[in-house]
Structure formats: structure tokens, C-alpha cells
Design an enzyme around this catalytic site. Structure first.
Site, PDB file in Angstrom:
ATOM      1  N   HIS B  62       0.825  -1.208   0.000  1.00  9.83           N
ATOM      2  CA  HIS B  62       0.000   0.000   0.000  1.00  9.83           C
ATOM      3  C   HIS B  62       0.863   1.263   0.000  1.00  9.83           C
ATOM      4  O   HIS B  62       1.222   1.782   1.050  1.00  9.83           O
ATOM      5  CB  HIS B  62      -0.885  -0.018   1.249  1.00  9.83           C
ATOM      6  CG  HIS B  62      -2.006   0.976   1.214  1.00  9.83           C
ATOM      7  ND1 HIS B  62      -3.120   0.846   2.007  1.00  9.83           N
ATOM      8  CD2 HIS B  62      -2.187   2.101   0.502  1.00  9.83           C
ATOM      9  CE1 HIS B  62      -3.934   1.858   1.772  1.00  9.83           C
ATOM     10  NE2 HIS B  62      -3.390   2.643   0.865  1.00  9.83           N
ATOM     11  N   HIS B  64       1.385   5.143  -2.175  1.00 10.44           N
ATOM     12  CA  HIS B  64       0.955   6.087  -3.216  1.00 10.44           C
ATOM     13  C   HIS B  64       2.212   6.690  -3.832  1.00 10.44           C
ATOM     14  O   HIS B  64       2.904   7.478  -3.186  1.00 10.44           O
ATOM     15  CB  HIS B  64       0.057   7.166  -2.617  1.00 10.44           C
ATOM     16  CG  HIS B  64      -1.221   6.621  -2.064  1.00 10.44           C
ATOM     17  ND1 HIS B  64      -2.364   6.513  -2.806  1.00 10.44           N
ATOM     18  CD2 HIS B  64      -1.518   6.106  -0.838  1.00 10.44           C
ATOM     19  CE1 HIS B  64      -3.331   5.970  -2.066  1.00 10.44           C
ATOM     20  NE2 HIS B  64      -2.831   5.713  -0.866  1.00 10.44           N
ATOM     21  N   LEU B  65       2.505   6.280  -5.068  1.00  9.52           N
ATOM     22  CA  LEU B  65       3.742   6.754  -5.710  1.00  9.52           C
ATOM     23  C   LEU B  65       3.462   7.912  -6.675  1.00  9.52           C
ATOM     24  O   LEU B  65       4.388   8.476  -7.231  1.00  9.52           O
ATOM     25  CB  LEU B  65       4.444   5.599  -6.416  1.00  9.52           C
ATOM     26  CG  LEU B  65       4.816   4.430  -5.479  1.00  9.52           C
ATOM     27  CD1 LEU B  65       5.602   3.358  -6.239  1.00  9.52           C
ATOM     28  CD2 LEU B  65       5.616   4.901  -4.278  1.00  9.52           C
ATOM     29  N   ASN B  96      -4.800   5.777  -7.543  1.00  6.50           N
ATOM     30  CA  ASN B  96      -5.487   7.085  -7.519  1.00  6.50           C
ATOM     31  C   ASN B  96      -4.559   8.203  -7.991  1.00  6.50           C
ATOM     32  O   ASN B  96      -4.262   9.138  -7.272  1.00  6.50           O
ATOM     33  CB  ASN B  96      -6.054   7.398  -6.128  1.00  6.50           C
ATOM     34  CG  ASN B  96      -4.996   7.491  -5.046  1.00  6.50           C
ATOM     35  OD1 ASN B  96      -3.920   6.910  -5.185  1.00  6.50           O
ATOM     36  ND2 ASN B  96      -5.286   8.218  -3.982  1.00  6.50           N
ATOM     37  N   ASP B 159      -8.589   2.593  -3.768  1.00  3.97           N
ATOM     38  CA  ASP B 159      -8.069   3.205  -2.532  1.00  3.97           C
ATOM     39  C   ASP B 159      -7.917   4.717  -2.656  1.00  3.97           C
ATOM     40  O   ASP B 159      -7.413   5.234  -3.649  1.00  3.97           O
ATOM     41  CB  ASP B 159      -6.719   2.608  -2.151  1.00  3.97           C
ATOM     42  CG  ASP B 159      -6.228   3.170  -0.816  1.00  3.97           C
ATOM     43  OD1 ASP B 159      -6.808   2.813   0.208  1.00  3.97           O
ATOM     44  OD2 ASP B 159      -5.288   3.995  -0.830  1.00  3.97           O
ATOM     45  N   HIS B 186     -10.940   0.602   0.660  1.00  2.00           N
ATOM     46  CA  HIS B 186     -10.828   1.768   1.534  1.00  2.00           C
ATOM     47  C   HIS B 186     -12.213   1.899   2.153  1.00  2.00           C
ATOM     48  O   HIS B 186     -13.111   2.508   1.571  1.00  2.00           O
ATOM     49  CB  HIS B 186     -10.462   3.011   0.717  1.00  2.00           C
ATOM     50  CG  HIS B 186     -10.336   4.270   1.533  1.00  2.00           C
ATOM     51  ND1 HIS B 186      -9.319   5.164   1.362  1.00  2.00           N
ATOM     52  CD2 HIS B 186     -11.104   4.775   2.513  1.00  2.00           C
ATOM     53  CE1 HIS B 186      -9.462   6.172   2.214  1.00  2.00           C
ATOM     54  NE2 HIS B 186     -10.555   5.955   2.925  1.00  2.00           N
ATOM     55  N   ASP B 312       0.706   2.824   3.565  1.00  2.00           N
ATOM     56  CA  ASP B 312      -0.146   3.909   3.083  1.00  2.00           C
ATOM     57  C   ASP B 312       0.683   5.193   2.940  1.00  2.00           C
ATOM     58  O   ASP B 312       0.198   6.303   3.205  1.00  2.00           O
ATOM     59  CB  ASP B 312      -1.365   4.137   3.980  1.00  2.00           C
ATOM     60  CG  ASP B 312      -2.445   4.982   3.294  1.00  2.00           C
ATOM     61  OD1 ASP B 312      -2.294   5.265   2.084  1.00  2.00           O
ATOM     62  OD2 ASP B 312      -3.416   5.365   3.970  1.00  2.00           O
ATOM     63  N   HIS B 316       2.735  14.330  -0.194  1.00  7.36           N
ATOM     64  CA  HIS B 316       2.150  15.556  -0.742  1.00  7.36           C
ATOM     65  C   HIS B 316       3.243  16.618  -0.724  1.00  7.36           C
ATOM     66  O   HIS B 316       4.276  16.437  -0.074  1.00  7.36           O
ATOM     67  CB  HIS B 316       0.971  16.027   0.105  1.00  7.36           C
ATOM     68  CG  HIS B 316      -0.204  15.100   0.058  1.00  7.36           C
ATOM     69  ND1 HIS B 316      -1.004  14.976  -1.045  1.00  7.36           N
ATOM     70  CD2 HIS B 316      -0.696  14.237   0.978  1.00  7.36           C
ATOM     71  CE1 HIS B 316      -1.950  14.081  -0.811  1.00  7.36           C
ATOM     72  NE2 HIS B 316      -1.784  13.604   0.420  1.00  7.36           N
TER      73      HIS B 316
END
Lengths: 320, 436
Positions: B62, B64-65, B96, B159, B186, B312, B316
Site C-alpha cells: 500500500h 501512493h507513488l 489514484n 483506494d 478503503h 499507506d 504531498h
């Protein structure tokens, strides 16, 4: 300009840096602020309603959420003490303009203001800004969290108008309406209890959840809230909440929670009726009550400038 | 032929302690391991482990790349380098992105780019992409799972956004079961979650911030477990954050539902009290909960209810996290601190055994996906991490490989930092301290 000296209590000269909420303010400091506001109110009755107390200081109003009334009140409070005022107004998030809140503040900070008055739709922004600047910060309302100058002017009004006022101990404030979404309610709970008074909260179940203000009396029955209350504050019910998943209808709300003359019969004989404005007449408060003899709504508005003068004075003087 | 030798390591894998010894890596695989097997072996590189712990590289199901489209936050190069620095050898990337990874061509692009990053040992973990469940994450129409799988997608998930429509979730599970794909959820009910930016409770009411109740998570977990029971699909509940959701999972596991679950490093170590700072770094979805919830999650970890720890990792830009709490996006970067954070806060604190922690980062995620358990054995792929359990060092976000150079744990002193990460036998990460 009239060079009239103003007398302020010595205790008010112990300068605090910010007014974000009342967490680091003592009852004595708040009492001194009220005494200072008395002096400021007197200044405002003079022919020339201006003193040089804050000459040379710059107050910046940073309103990220619209509020003409609160902004005008602060600007009047600054100018009546000869401070310079710069204003920044911006609706919506600054990200939509590609700029972070911190970068926005950094830019404004180049103007060298001594104090910022901050209003934002989200809780915590005045605290964030206070971390990023050396200037003083006054919270003029952040989301649902806090509106300390409103609470100050409410308590100040009660102090000045309740017959035979002898302190807040034993005095009960009933706050009625949309408590959950109300920064006015949260600030009043915090201040009134700090001053030694009692608070009872009242509203429909979805607008008064159990974990609001732990330890504070609460009821969903208007009669229970008003019984013996020394002050009754009706909160504005925003239109978008009147028919929503939160409430069945305006009619239901009016029937059960509107502050009426009949309901007020249960209150203390000298009970005052307050409202932070703007009013939804005949929704949260009956017109006859708002305009009636118990109402101190106009006095609340009038207290706004002297209270804010006292706040600016207390935070700024002694800084240099 | 390339050869790398690691001398004098403490060898540990999911089967337990294997004692001290050497490992010889040839052409990306373990060629020999055991006491003294590395002595005198000619190699392109010899690593003196000095008794540090060698174990299979970790697996993160899990992360986010952010590629494609959000490279200002992270990209494959920075994200996979960050993963390797965190001791992870394999990462499942979330879909996403912008555009959403909902077409086979996008999956194939990610796989090709990530493979290219590993050529020449430029320092990147293996990528196994997830694809979205619905087109554009809009929750309306299913993506083509078979084609996405053929292109390299290993997991189906929306997700970031809950699947609100129960019928869509059911269809997704019916397809996924047939194809042997894991559906990761999610699980938050959008209407109960509302505009909540933090856990609903005493703290949110005091701070005047819109709350997100645990019920929002628990009811959606219940629905997703029912759909798993109904369809027989493998459903993996991502980032379980609260006691109530975990209790629902326990109920369904006891019924034999084909459900697994994940917890994150932040939900195991932080509470909603952190929001008193009004720092949007602490804004995550699901939100940080109460100390009671954290205690329950830790207990669930000890009791074996939790199948895997996933990071996760959600980078940002700093500017996005310097907005107000309402406007700032959800998510925090953590892939480079997950192992030392959990080792220090759970293992050194005596709350969890070292091998139990490793199991949740190795065998656990492999089992969730139906992959072979990673082992230190001859012939196994040389995806390895050498961990220094002694060196105590502060979290220094400015040193992150991730583009998100901030952290809720900045300045915190931790032990259990990766020293060296090998992927396919190539050095993908080496701590500056390890370079002599």
C-alpha cells in the site's frame, strides 16, 4: 487630535502575545480586559472619539472568510486608538490560487504589521499563523472552534447590564440552538466557566452531540435549559441546516427550540436575552423577545468596539 | 556473472532465527548461505555485516507513488528509491493518480518504467501496480480486471475513495474471485464520514473540527466483509484504524469470510491528540483515532488478527500541508521510517516480538497476495535488507529519498534503520553510514 490620556489598570499592562482562545488567559486578566473596555467605552462617548494609544502600530485584518461586521468592528477599534490598518480579504482556499497559507502569510508579513486579526472558515488557522509570525494574533473566528472577542463582548454586556451584577459565580447562561457548529457557543462555554459561571447547552440531538463540551450541563428540552437561567443566548440557525439530514424542518425547530416570551417565564426574573447575530427573526428567537425589554442584543453590538479596543491595547502596548 | 558477498550477518526470516553466517549472492539469487560460506569467495562487492540483521526485503502492499500525473508530490524514481531506503523490496502502488490507473496501457507503462529504474542498480524497489476498481475512481463502472491483470496489475482497489455502491462492490468481487485477484478496500461510509477531517470525539468537538466517526469505517468494513462472504472473493481491508472496525473483522474472520486486513505505522503510533497542533501533517484517512483504538490495534497485531502492515505512504507537497486543515489533502509520507518506527515503538517497547513485526512486513503481505513466502534459502531471489538494530538516529526528513520531506516523527530518535537493501542482488539502497 485630542491628546487625552487614558487610564488603564496596571494588571492589563502585563502583555500577552495572542488571543487565540482563553486557554492561557486567567480570570483576573479577563477582568482587567473588561476594566480596560470600560475606559474605551468612555472614550467612545467623547466628542472626539480617538486616542493616540496605538499610534505607530499597524493592525492587519486577515479575513479568509467574509464578515463585514466583525472586520469593521476591529478596524474601528484600531483606528479609534490611532493605529494604522491594512486589510486582506480572500474567500476560499489560497491553494486555489496556487499558494499555501504559509506563503500567503509570509507575503503579508513583509508589511510589518504588529498584530493580525484573523478570521477563517477552518478551525486552527489563527494557531497556525501564530506559529509563522512574530506579530500578535487575535482570533476573529475560526471555523466551529472559537470566537473569543464575541464571547468577551457577551460576558462584558452581561456584566454591565444584569441588575445588581456581583460576579459570574452562580450565574447560569443557557445557550440554545446549533451548538455543534457554533464557535460562539464553544467560546462562551470556555469563557463563562473560566469566569466562574455555569452553562447549560440546549438544542436538537443532532446539533448537540454528547461529546460537545464534556462536563457541561446539556438538555434537549428548552424548558429545562431556561429554568432559572440568568442569561439566555439564542444561536443563529443557518438556513441550510433547517431541512437537511440534521433537522426535519424549520417548523419543528421553531416549535421546540424558539426562544419565546412564554418559555422565558421559566427563567430568572431579571434574565437577559442575547444573540450573537445576525438574527433569523422568528426562527431561533421570537421577534417580540428580540425587541423586548430583556433583550440586550443592541448592547452586545455596541460592546464590540470597546472590547476589541481593549484587546488590541492589551496585546500591543508595552511591546516596543 | 556478478557476485556479492555478505559476511557475518545475523540471519532471520519468517521461519525464525537462522543463526549467524554469510550469504553469497550470484546473478540476483542466493547462491550459498551459512557459517563461513563467504570466506575467501571472490566477489564484485563484499559487505561486512558485523552482526547486523539480514532478512528478506520487506513488502508494502500500500503506497501512493503518484505517477502518472502528480510527480510534484512523488514519482516512481523517488518513491521506489524511498521504498528501498525503508527496507522494502516490493511495493504495490495505488491507482489514484492522474489519470487514474484504470487502463491496461497505464499499468504496462508503470511496469516498464519501474523495470527501467532497476537497470544498472539505480536504487529502486520492485513495483507491482494496483489498478482501479472503477473507471476514474468514479464508483460507477467496473474496469476490465482481466486486461489489467494481463498487463501486470496484481490488485484491484479504488483506494483513496470508498466504493459507495454496494452493487458495484459485489460485481467487482465476483470478477476478482474468478480471476484470483485481491480486492483491497478503503472502507469508509461516505455519508457518515461527511466532511470530517479528523476522528470524531471529544478532541474534535473541543477543537471545533468536523469529525469522522468510527461508525463510518465499521459499517463499511461490515459491508465489505459481507460481500466477501457472499462472493468468496479475497477482500483485503486497508488501513484499519479503530477498535470497532477491527472487531467487525474479527467477527467475519471467525465466520470464515475470505477477509484479510492491514494496519499502518501511523495508526499504530499516533492518536487524534496530535491534531491539537492544528498541523495538517496529521490529517490522514481514515483519521488518527484515540489511544484506546491504538491499544486495540496493537493487541489485534499481537493476537494475529492483522495480516499485514502496509505503509499507506501518501506524499504531498509541503505547500499542500501548509494549508488550513479543511483544505489540506489527506495522507503522510512514512515509507522510509516505517521499520525503525515500529521496531522502536513496538519491539523495543516490549509490545511485539521482532520476528512478529517482520512477519507482518514479509510473510504476511505475501500470504495476502498468494505469493511465496520470502525466505533466506539457496535459490531464492536476493531481495534482502540488512538492518542495524543498534544505531540510534533521529528522523531527518530532509534526508528522505521521497519528495515529501516532512514527517510526523521528525526529530524522533529511532533504532532499526535499514543499512543496505538488495533487490535482485543489486544494491538499491545503502545508508550513508554504511559507505566506508
Amino acid at each position: 487630535m485630542a491628546t487625552v490620556q487614558i487610564e488603564v489598570p496596571t494588571s492589563a499592562r502585563e502583555r500577552k502575545r495572542n488571543l487565540l482562545d482563553f486557554a492561557d488567559w486567567t480570570a483576573d486578566e479577563i477582568g482587567a480586559l473588561f476594566d480596560t473596555a470600560d475606559v474605551m467605552a468612555q472614550v467612545l462617548t467623547r466628542t472626539i472619539k480617538k486616542v493616540p494609544a496605538l499610534q505607530g502600530f499597524t493592525v492587519g485584518t486577515l479575513f479568509f472568510e467574509d464578515s463585514t461586521r466583525t472586520r469593521l468592528s476591529f478596524e474601528r477599534a484600531a483606528r479609534a486608538q490611532s493605529a494604522d490598518v491594512i486589510s486582506f480579504a480572500s474567500g476560499g482556499s489560497s491553494l486555489s490560487k496556487g499558494e499555501s497559507l504559509k506563503d500567503t502569510l509570509r507575503t503579508i508579513d513583509q508589511m510589518q504589521a504588529d498584530l493580525y486579526v484573523v478570521r477563517h472558515a477552518c478551525a486552527g488557522v489563527p494557531h497556525q499563523i501564530a506559529r509563522w509570525t512574530e506579530a500578535s494574533v487575535v482570533n476573529a473566528g475560526d471555523g466551529r472552534r472559537s470566537h473569543p472577542t464575541q464571547a468577551l463582548l457577551d460576558a462584558y454586556t452581561f456584566r454591565g447590564r444584569f441588575p445588581g451584577f456581583d460576579g459570574f459565580a452562580g450565574k447560569r447562561l443557557a445557550i440554545v440552538g446549533d451548538v455543534m457548529h457554533s464557535r460562539v457557543a464553544r467560546s462562551n462555554v470556555e469563557l463563562w466557566r473560566k469566569l466562574g459561571g455555569e452553562v447549560v447547552l440546549c438544542g436538537p440531538p443532532p446539533l448537540l452531540p454528547p461529546d460537545v463540551a464534556p462536563g457541561v450541563a446539556r438538555t434537549h428540552r428548552l424548558e429545562e435549559a431556561l429554568e432559572g437561567a440568568h442569561a439566555v443566548m439564542a444561536l443563529r440557525l443557518q438556513r441550510e441546516r433547517m431541512a437537511s439530514p440534521l433537522l426535519p424542518s424549520a417548523t419543528e425547530y421553531v416549535a421546540r427550540y424558539q426562544v419565546t416570551e412564554t418559555a422565558l417565564e421559566l427563567a430568572h426574573p431579571d434574565a437577559l436575552v442575547m444573540h450573537p447575530g445576525p438574527l433569523n427573526r422568528d426562527i431561533e428567537i421570537a421577534s417580540e423577545v428580540a425587541d423586548g425589554p430583556r433583550s440586550v442584543i443592541e448592547a452586545q453590538v455596541a460592546a464590540g468596539v470597546p472590547i476589541r479596543m481593549a484587546v488590541l491595547y492589551t496585546l500591543l502596548v508595552g511591546k516596543r | 556473472m556478478s557476485r556479492l558477498v555478505i559476511l557475518d550477518a545475523r540471519l532471520v526470516d519468517g521461519s525464525g532465527e537462522l543463526g549467524r553466517g554469510d550469504v553469497v549472492v550470484e546473478d540476483g539469487r542466493i547462491a550459498a548461505l551459512g557459517e563461513g560460506v563467504g570466506a575467501g569467495v571472490q566477489a564484485d562487492r563484499t559487505v561486512l555485516a558485523g552482526g547486523r540483521t539480514l532478512t528478506p526485503a520487506l513488502i508494502d502492499l500500500h503506497a501512493h507513488l503518484r505517477e502518472p500525473g502528480q510527480e510534484v508530490k512523488e514519482d516512481l524514481a523517488s518513491g521506489l528509491a524511498a521504498a528501498a531506503a525503508g527496507g522494502f523490496g516490493t511495493v504495490v502502488s495505488m491507482a489514484n493518480t492522474s489519470p487514474v490507473v484504470d487502463e491496461p496501457g497505464l499499468v504496462a507503462d508503470l511496469v516498464a518504467k519501474a523495470d527501467a529504474l532497476r537497470v544498472g542498480g539505480r536504487g529502486a524497489a520492485r513495483l507491482r501496480p494496483a489498478a482501479s476498481l472503477s473507471h476514474g475512481l468514479r464508483g460507477q463502472a467496473l474496469t476490465d480486471f482481466a486486461a489489467l491483470q494481463a498487463a501486470g496489475a496484481v490488485m484491484i482497489t479504488d483506494d483513496g475513495i470508498p466504493v459507495a455502491d454496494g452493487r458495484l462492490m459485489r460485481s467487482a468481487c465476483e470478477y476478482a474471485r474468478d480471476l484470483g485477484l485481491v480486492v483491497q478496500t478503503h472502507s469508509e461510509d461516505p455519508s457518515l464520514r461527511g466532511d470530517g477531517v479528523m476522528n470524531e470525539g471529544i478532541v474534535s468537538q473541543e477543537l471545533g473540527l468536523p469529525g469522522n466517526p468510527t461508525a463510518a469505517e465499521a459499517v463499511m468494513v461490515a459491508r465489505d466483509c459481507e460481500v466477501a462472504l457472499l462472493t468468496g472473493a479475497r477482500v483485503h481491508i486497508a488501513h484499519v484504524s479503530c477498535k470497532r472496525a477491527m472487531q467487525v473483522i474479527e467477527h467475519y474472520k471467525a465466520l470464515g469470510a475470505p477477509v484479510t486486513c492491514e494496519v499502518t505505522p501511523h495508526h499504530l503510533t499516533l492518536t487524534d491528540e496530535a491534531l491539537r497542533s492544528f498541523d495538517p501533517v496529521f490529517k490522514v484517512a481514515p483519521p488518527l483515532r484515540t489511544a484506546d483504538d491504538v491499544a486495540y490495534l496493537r493487541d489485534a497485531v499481537r493476537r494475529g488478527v492483522v495480516d499485514s502492515i502496509g505503509t499507506d505512504h501518501a506524499p504531498h507537497t509541503r505547500a499542500e500541508k501548509e494549508l488550513d486543515l479543511g483544505s489540506a489533502p489527506f495522507g503522510l509520507p512514512n515509507i522510509e521510517v516505517a521499520l525503525p518506527l515500529l521496531y522502536t515503538r513496538l519491539v523495543l517497547a516490549g509490545e511485539l516480538g521482532e520476528t512478529d513485526l517482520l512477519r507482518l512486513l514479509q510473510d504476511g503481505p505475501a500470504e495476502v497476495m498468494g505469493w511465496p513466502a520470502p525466505r533466506l534459502e539457496v535459490g531464492a531471489p536476493a531481495d534482502l535488507v540488512l538492518i542495524d538494530l543498534e544505531d540510534e538516529r533521529a528522523v531527518e526528513p530532509e534526508r528522505f529519498r521521497s519528495k515529501a520531506k516532512f514527517s510526523p516523527w521528525a526529530g524522533e530518535r529511532l533504532r532499526g534503520w535499514p543499512w543496505l537493501t538488495l533487490i535482485d542482488g543489486e544494491v538499491a539502497f545503502e545508508a550513508p553510514e554504511a559507505v566506508v
